[in-house]
Design a protein around this motif. Structure first.
Motif, mmCIF file in Angstrom:
data_model
loop_
_atom_site.group_PDB
_atom_site.id
_atom_site.type_symbol
_atom_site.label_atom_id
_atom_site.label_comp_id
_atom_site.label_asym_id
_atom_site.label_seq_id
_atom_site.Cartn_x
_atom_site.Cartn_y
_atom_site.Cartn_z
ATOM 1 N N VAL A 95 59.783 6.332 1.891
ATOM 2 C CA VAL A 95 59.824 7.805 1.838
ATOM 3 C C VAL A 95 60.339 8.354 0.517
ATOM 4 O O VAL A 95 60.063 9.500 0.180
ATOM 5 C CB VAL A 95 60.605 8.435 3.022
ATOM 6 N N THR A 96 61.099 7.543 -0.257
ATOM 7 C CA THR A 96 61.621 8.054 -1.530
ATOM 8 C C THR A 96 60.855 7.520 -2.734
ATOM 9 O O THR A 96 60.858 8.167 -3.789
ATOM 10 C CB THR A 96 63.107 7.685 -1.751
ATOM 11 N N GLY A 97 60.269 6.330 -2.605
ATOM 12 C CA GLY A 97 59.598 5.697 -3.735
ATOM 13 C C GLY A 97 60.568 5.259 -4.822
ATOM 14 O O GLY A 97 60.140 4.941 -5.942
ATOM 15 N N LEU A 98 61.861 5.187 -4.511
ATOM 16 C CA LEU A 98 62.861 4.833 -5.531
ATOM 17 C C LEU A 98 63.063 3.319 -5.631
ATOM 18 O O LEU A 98 62.935 2.604 -4.643
ATOM 19 C CB LEU A 98 64.204 5.485 -5.188
ATOM 20 N N ASP A 99 63.406 2.855 -6.850
ATOM 21 C CA ASP A 99 63.725 1.436 -7.059
ATOM 22 C C ASP A 99 65.149 1.122 -6.636
ATOM 23 O O ASP A 99 65.470 0.011 -6.247
ATOM 24 C CB ASP A 99 63.599 1.077 -8.550
ATOM 25 N N ARG A 100 66.014 2.111 -6.779
ATOM 26 C CA ARG A 100 67.434 1.946 -6.461
ATOM 27 C C ARG A 100 67.614 1.904 -4.943
ATOM 28 O O ARG A 100 67.058 2.733 -4.232
ATOM 29 C CB ARG A 100 68.198 3.140 -7.066
ATOM 30 N N SER A 101 68.392 0.921 -4.439
ATOM 31 C CA SER A 101 68.689 0.853 -3.007
ATOM 32 C C SER A 101 69.893 1.729 -2.679
ATOM 33 O O SER A 101 70.743 1.959 -3.539
ATOM 34 C CB SER A 101 69.023 -0.583 -2.605
ATOM 35 N N PRO A 102 70.000 2.186 -1.446
ATOM 36 C CA PRO A 102 71.185 2.944 -1.060
ATOM 37 C C PRO A 102 72.413 2.031 -0.968
ATOM 38 O O PRO A 102 72.284 0.832 -0.719
ATOM 39 C CB PRO A 102 70.817 3.506 0.315
ATOM 40 N N ASP A 103 73.596 2.607 -1.176
ATOM 41 C CA ASP A 103 74.861 1.862 -1.052
ATOM 42 C C ASP A 103 75.375 1.868 0.372
ATOM 43 O O ASP A 103 76.164 1.012 0.763
ATOM 44 C CB ASP A 103 75.953 2.508 -1.919
ATOM 45 N N CYS A 104 74.983 2.897 1.114
ATOM 46 C CA CYS A 104 75.558 3.098 2.451
ATOM 47 C C CYS A 104 74.484 3.476 3.456
ATOM 48 O O CYS A 104 73.615 4.300 3.171
ATOM 49 C CB CYS A 104 76.603 4.218 2.399
ATOM 50 N N SER A 189 69.093 2.073 26.088
ATOM 51 C CA SER A 189 69.218 1.826 27.538
ATOM 52 C C SER A 189 70.285 2.707 28.182
ATOM 53 O O SER A 189 70.153 3.074 29.338
ATOM 54 C CB SER A 189 69.466 0.350 27.806
ATOM 55 N N ASN A 190 71.320 3.071 27.436
ATOM 56 C CA ASN A 190 72.347 3.934 28.031
ATOM 57 C C ASN A 190 72.246 5.380 27.537
ATOM 58 O O ASN A 190 73.192 6.153 27.694
ATOM 59 C CB ASN A 190 73.742 3.371 27.762
ATOM 60 N N GLY A 191 71.138 5.737 26.950
ATOM 61 C CA GLY A 191 70.908 7.121 26.508
ATOM 62 C C GLY A 191 71.661 7.457 25.237
ATOM 63 O O GLY A 191 72.291 6.613 24.598
ATOM 64 N N GLY A 192 71.562 8.716 24.833
ATOM 65 C CA GLY A 192 72.218 9.173 23.613
ATOM 66 C C GLY A 192 71.283 9.109 22.409
ATOM 67 O O GLY A 192 70.105 8.789 22.527
ATOM 68 N N ARG A 193 71.848 9.453 21.261
ATOM 69 C CA ARG A 193 71.054 9.525 20.028
ATOM 70 C C ARG A 193 71.741 8.767 18.909
ATOM 71 O O ARG A 193 72.953 8.916 18.708
ATOM 72 C CB ARG A 193 70.884 10.990 19.625
ATOM 73 N N LEU A 194 70.950 7.990 18.166
ATOM 74 C CA LEU A 194 71.449 7.326 16.961
ATOM 75 C C LEU A 194 70.854 8.034 15.755
ATOM 76 O O LEU A 194 69.682 8.415 15.760
ATOM 77 C CB LEU A 194 70.978 5.871 16.912
ATOM 78 N N ASN A 195 71.659 8.215 14.721
ATOM 79 C CA ASN A 195 71.137 8.720 13.454
ATOM 80 C C ASN A 195 71.662 7.843 12.344
ATOM 81 O O ASN A 195 72.861 7.577 12.253
ATOM 82 C CB ASN A 195 71.562 10.181 13.237
ATOM 83 N N LEU A 196 70.742 7.356 11.516
ATOM 84 C CA LEU A 196 71.105 6.525 10.367
ATOM 85 C C LEU A 196 70.908 7.375 9.125
ATOM 86 O O LEU A 196 69.824 7.940 8.946
ATOM 87 C CB LEU A 196 70.179 5.308 10.288
ATOM 88 N N THR A 197 71.928 7.499 8.277
ATOM 89 C CA THR A 197 71.713 8.181 6.997
ATOM 90 C C THR A 197 71.962 7.210 5.860
ATOM 91 O O THR A 197 72.969 6.508 5.822
ATOM 92 C CB THR A 197 72.562 9.457 6.810
ATOM 93 N N LEU A 198 71.018 7.196 4.936
ATOM 94 C CA LEU A 198 71.055 6.292 3.791
ATOM 95 C C LEU A 198 71.439 7.085 2.562
ATOM 96 O O LEU A 198 70.823 8.124 2.278
ATOM 97 C CB LEU A 198 69.674 5.667 3.605
ATOM 98 N N ARG A 199 72.425 6.593 1.851
ATOM 99 C CA ARG A 199 72.924 7.322 0.681
ATOM 100 C C ARG A 199 73.192 6.413 -0.508
ATOM 101 O O ARG A 199 73.694 5.296 -0.339
ATOM 102 C CB ARG A 199 74.285 7.971 1.016
ATOM 103 N N VAL A 200 72.912 6.905 -1.695
ATOM 104 C CA VAL A 200 73.425 6.293 -2.916
ATOM 105 C C VAL A 200 74.778 6.970 -3.141
ATOM 106 O O VAL A 200 74.845 8.186 -3.266
ATOM 107 C CB VAL A 200 72.484 6.533 -4.113
ATOM 108 N N VAL A 201 75.843 6.171 -3.134
ATOM 109 C CA VAL A 201 77.185 6.760 -3.167
ATOM 110 C C VAL A 201 77.734 6.842 -4.573
ATOM 111 O O VAL A 201 78.275 7.856 -4.988
ATOM 112 C CB VAL A 201 78.146 5.936 -2.282
ATOM 113 N N ALA A 202 77.610 5.738 -5.309
ATOM 114 C CA ALA A 202 78.240 5.653 -6.624
ATOM 115 C C ALA A 202 77.203 5.337 -7.691
ATOM 116 O O ALA A 202 76.082 4.974 -7.386
ATOM 117 C CB ALA A 202 79.320 4.592 -6.606
ATOM 118 N N LEU A 203 77.615 5.464 -8.928
ATOM 119 C CA LEU A 203 76.687 5.261 -10.042
ATOM 120 C C LEU A 203 76.419 3.777 -10.275
ATOM 121 O O LEU A 203 77.198 2.943 -9.886
ATOM 122 C CB LEU A 203 77.273 5.886 -11.314
#
Ligand code: MD6
Ligand code: FE
Length: 203
Positions: A95-104, A189-203
């Motif tokens: 979705v980003t097309g970036l070479d850099r991987s996220p840190d978190c 199986s036990n319901g609820g919602r998961l959200n994953l956020t990917l971030r580049v944190v540091a330089l």
């Protein structure tokens, strides 16, 4: 982007980017992470536990307590965070097309009555990098505003498999989750919602 995708105030929303087995596979990866790095409820700076439970994968994980919000290299139990699974990194790259991987990869779990107040993601160093979010499980009502807290907002339902890219003008926009539609998905199986956020944190 496909026909059903949309952009709301600069947030790019890829509807059902992940379908079927791809969602099940990611849930399996999250289960492995949670086994190694159990979920916890961070404290707000006011000392009240957040209703959302969290853990992280990657070089840095997000943490909050009375001292404030920050990234740190270890889980509260003192161990390094697990690695970000390849299947998750693949979504980032697609979705980003970036070479850099996220840190978190921050993982949020919402019980049907959990919510996340309107906030900006600004604990990272460089806001030129986008934040990517992946939703799994029950629907969540996502509120999107502008860069000032008082800006008008609009809300959309994020469904299982939806991927959001917050970049460019939207990178510092306020956003939050107002409510979860409990029982809307059978993925977890036990319901609820998961959200994953990917971030580049540091330089
Ligand atoms: C959530 N998401 O969807 C909360 N942050 O549960 C976020 O706070 C978020 O979806 C940054 C970028 C995209 C997001
Ligand atoms: Fe956020």
């Amino acid at each position: 982007m496909s026909e059903s995708d949309l952009t709301v105030r600069g947030f790019k929303i890829f509807k059902e980017f992940l379908v079927g087995e791809a969602q099940t596979q990611l849930v399996g990866e999250v289960r492995k992470i949670v086994t190694a790095a159990p979920m916890f409820s961070p404290l707000t700076p006011y000392g009240k536990p957040m209703s959302v439970q969290m853990t992280s994968a990657g070089r840095l994980g997000w943490f909050a307590d009375r001292l404030g919000y920050r990234y740190q290299a270890t889980h509260p139990n003192g161990q390094a965070w697990p690695e970000i699974p390849d299947a998750v990194l693949q979504v980032w790259t697609e979705v980003t097309g970036l070479d850099r991987s996220p840190d978190c990869c921050l993982i949020n779990f919402y019980h049907p009555n959990a919510r996340m107040g309107l906030h900006q993601d600004k604990d990272e160093v460089d806001f030129d990098w986008p934040v990517v979010s992946i939703s799994l499980g029950d629907d969540g009502l996502f509120r999107i505003g502008g860069t000032a807290r008082k800006d008008p907002t609009e809300s959309i339902w994020l469904k299982s498999g939806d991927v959001v890219v917050m970049g460019g003008e939207a990178r510092l926009a306020y956003h939050g989750i107002d409510r979860i539609r409990g029982g809307s998905s059978t993925l977890l199986s036990n319901g609820g919602r998961l959200n994953l956020t990917l971030r580049v944190v540091a330089l």
